[in-house]
Design an enzyme around this catalytic site. Structure first.
Site, PDB file in Angstrom:
ATOM      1  N   VAL A  19       0.835  -1.209   0.000  1.00 33.74           N
ATOM      2  CA  VAL A  19       0.000   0.000   0.000  1.00 33.74           C
ATOM      3  C   VAL A  19       0.872   1.263   0.000  1.00 33.74           C
ATOM      4  CG1 VAL A  19      -1.820   1.258   1.225  1.00 33.74           C
ATOM      5  CG2 VAL A  19      -1.857  -1.241   1.164  1.00 33.74           C
ATOM      6  N   LYS A 109      -6.984  -1.291   9.711  1.00 30.03           N
ATOM      7  CA  LYS A 109      -8.266  -1.579  10.399  1.00 30.03           C
ATOM      8  C   LYS A 109      -8.062  -2.333  11.692  1.00 30.03           C
ATOM      9  CE  LYS A 109      -7.472  -4.833   7.133  1.00 30.03           C
ATOM     10  NZ  LYS A 109      -7.144  -4.742   5.721  1.00 30.03           N
ATOM     11  N   GLU A 133      -9.971   6.202   5.576  1.00 32.89           N
ATOM     12  CA  GLU A 133     -10.837   5.687   4.504  1.00 32.89           C
ATOM     13  C   GLU A 133     -10.343   4.334   3.991  1.00 32.89           C
ATOM     14  OE1 GLU A 133     -13.850   7.244   2.936  1.00 32.89           O
ATOM     15  OE2 GLU A 133     -13.787   5.088   2.631  1.00 32.89           O
ATOM     16  N   GLY A 138     -11.017  -1.111   1.197  1.00 32.64           N
ATOM     17  CA  GLY A 138      -9.978  -0.624   0.272  1.00 32.64           C
ATOM     18  C   GLY A 138     -10.374   0.651  -0.447  1.00 32.64           C
ATOM     19  N   GLY A 191      -2.143 -14.950  -5.102  1.00 34.26           N
ATOM     20  CA  GLY A 191      -1.698 -13.805  -4.302  1.00 34.26           C
ATOM     21  C   GLY A 191      -2.830 -13.142  -3.528  1.00 34.26           C
ATOM     22  N   GLU A 194      -2.847 -14.993   2.284  1.00 36.61           N
ATOM     23  CA  GLU A 194      -1.530 -15.099   2.930  1.00 36.61           C
ATOM     24  C   GLU A 194      -1.188 -16.578   3.138  1.00 36.61           C
ATOM     25  OE1 GLU A 194       0.183 -12.375   4.125  1.00 36.61           O
ATOM     26  OE2 GLU A 194      -1.337 -10.950   3.463  1.00 36.61           O
ATOM     27  N   ASP A 205     -10.601 -10.326   9.948  1.00 31.58           N
ATOM     28  CA  ASP A 205     -10.428  -9.100   9.160  1.00 31.58           C
ATOM     29  C   ASP A 205     -11.797  -8.432   8.942  1.00 31.58           C
ATOM     30  OD1 ASP A 205      -8.837  -7.411   7.096  1.00 31.58           O
ATOM     31  OD2 ASP A 205     -10.484  -8.241   5.912  1.00 31.58           O
ATOM     32  N   LYS A 209     -13.229  -4.664  10.389  1.00 29.42           N
ATOM     33  CA  LYS A 209     -13.860  -3.647   9.536  1.00 29.42           C
ATOM     34  C   LYS A 209     -15.278  -3.353  10.027  1.00 29.42           C
ATOM     35  CE  LYS A 209     -11.140  -5.083   5.540  1.00 29.42           C
ATOM     36  NZ  LYS A 209     -11.120  -6.075   4.436  1.00 29.42           N
TER      37      LYS A 209
END
Ligand SMILES: NC(=O)c1ccc[n+]([C@@H]2O[C@H](COP(=O)([O-])OP(=O)(O)OC[C@H]3O[C@@H](n4cnc5c(N)ncnc54)[C@H](OP(=O)(O)O)[C@@H]3O)[C@@H](O)[C@H]2O)c1
Length: 434
Positions: A19, A109, A133, A138, A191, A194, A205, A209
């Site tokens: 990122v 997050k 944001e 994303g 990809g 993980e 995750d 969020k």
């Protein structure tokens, strides 16, 4: 005489990975539009990571440092980007930057879900904005949509598909008939997952969020530990098959709904009708739905991860913060639900829902009678029973769907059913979307 170039607003990036690098590339590529919006260019003056591979593309003129402290307090950094991830050092990085008087943008997050109160309280104390944001969905601008766009409405519910990896796996299971493990291996090869996929496939995750979305949607405190979370590891090819027989498929849904008894909040796999918008969210895409009293249902859909999409969200925050900085207008923002707010009242009395029960049993006579009796004992009405013919008798799976009933009632019945000697594993319970 040449017009004087406006002086740049200087950015330091701590965590120069996927990122961080995408953020730098977008700033370079979109500089003209940035100048148009901010009135001044953004210049990356420092990037930080612990190892710098030889082939890493660096922003021209940027210092490279391995110690984050050399960025957060540096006089040539006006705005700080934290894109390193994790909840320990990243927490120190953001706190130190705010204490040094620097506005911060983060994509983290996990950190905000765990330590958002502390960091937003510090931002308020320092009178500084903390942009996030990029932390949810994303590139889909859902934080602004909830906190600003829908601020005039009263939201009943915020829900959606918040993890692209889990959605990719479920979509591939649906498209190819693959089992969970094969679809996970495919996601890893592409990809999208993980090596240790737990955070994505076990729902954590999406849960983090959902913490952020629920807080800003309902204006109260909720923590990751408050959210019952179930991932997709237990979903089998046979469940996708039976779901299709019910004109449905399976999606990992994060949902927070406000009702008379409080907020019902959970991350869990749901059976969703094949024709529904949720079912049409495929692959690594995300979708967030807002249900408002006046607005009705709104859907935000798009790429929920990846360097480019997430980098755009980081740069959007930077543009806003840089504009405010340039105008001498810096102030804490988007804080409803974080900091001093009171906790959300969570419902102890969930609304009735329809349920899908998949039982895996060793064949013997009378199984259905036993199960039906356990359900009837709790006053649960069976809606359908589905069993594929010609399954292996030693380990066969069949499905029962039941009419709307509150989850604790179904769980009581499952407590009895799971004890039966013919059960080879606990019942898989999935919520069904009406
Ligand atoms: N990737 C996505 O699609 C996506 C989407 C939304 C949000 N996010 C969030 O964005 C953040 C970054 O994700 P990413 O995918 O870019 O991760 P990443 O590719 O692993 O990048 C993280 C970077 O941080 C550096 N780093 C780690 N610990 C450090 C430390 N103590 N000091 C200095 N540098 C350190 C790493 O390099 P060294 O190991 O060399 O230090 C690496 O360059 C995370 O919070 C993630 O949740 C990511």
């Amino acid at each position: 005489m040449m017009a004087k170039q406006p002086s740049p607003i200087r950015v330091g990036i701590v965590g120069f990975g996927t990122v961080g690098q995408a953020t730098a590339a977008i700033i370079a590529a979109h500089q003209a539009e940035i100048v148009q919006r901010v009135g001044r260019p953004l210049e990356i003056t420092a990037v930080c990571r612990r190892h710098f591979p030889a082939d890493l593309v660096l922003p021209p003129g940027a210092r490279v440092v391995t110690d984050w402290r050399a960025v957060v307090t540096a006089p040539d950094v006006d705005l700080l980007v934290e894109t390193m991830g994790g909840t320990t050092t990243a927490r120190d990085v953001i706190a130190a930057a705010l204490r040094a008087g620097k506005p911060v943008v983060t994509a983290n997050k996990n950190l905000l879900a765990e330590h958002g109160d502390e960091l937003f309280a510090l931002a308020v104390q320092q009178g500084l904005p903390l942009g996030f944001e990029a932390a949810v969905a994303g590139g889909v601008p859902v934080i602004r949509a909830v906190a600003e766009g829908a601020a005039g409405d009263r939201l009943h519910r915020v829900f959606g598909i918040l993890n692209g990896t889990a959605n990719f796996i479920l979509t591939r299971m649906q498209q190819t008939g693959a089992d969970f493990t094969a679809a996970l291996i495919e996601a890893q090869a592409a990809g999208y997952a993980e090596a240790d996929p737990a955070f994505d496939v076990d729902g954590f995750d999406a849960r983090d969020k959902l913490v952020i979305l629920a807080r800003i949607a309902f204006g109260g405190r909720v923590t990751p530990a408050d959210i019952p979370t179930l991932g997709i590891r237990a979903i089998r090819a046979v469940d996708i098959h039976y779901a299709r027989r019910l004109d449905s498929t399976i999606r990992l849904i994060a949902s927070a709904a406000r009702g008379p008894a409080g907020v019902e909040i959970a991350v869990r796999p749901w059976l969703v009708p094949l024709h529904s918008m949720l079912a049409r969210v495929e692959g690594v895409n995300n979708a967030v739905f807002l249900d408002g009293q006046k607005l009705g249902l709104q859907m935000f859909y798009g790429r929920g991860a990846g360097g480019d999409a997430t980098g755009v969200a980081v740069v959007s925050d930077l543009i806003e913060l840089a504009s405010d900085l340039g105008a001498g207008n810096l102030a804490p923002k988007l804080l409803a639900g974080f900091g001093a707010g009171s906790p959300l009242v969570l419902s102890q009395n969930p609304e009735p829902a329809s349920w899908y029960l998949r039982l895996t049993v060793g064949d013997r006579p009378g199984i259905l009678a036993h199960v039906a009796e356990a359900l009837a004992h709790e006053g649960i009405n069976i809606d359908s029973v589905i069993q594929e013919p010609h399954m292996e008798k030693q380990c066969l799976s069949f499905v029962i769907t039941v009419e709307p009933v509150a989850e604790p009632v179904v769980l009581r019945a499952l407590g009895v059913i799971n004890q039966c000697p013919f059960m080879l594993e606990p019942v898989l319970l999935l919520r069904m979307d009406g």
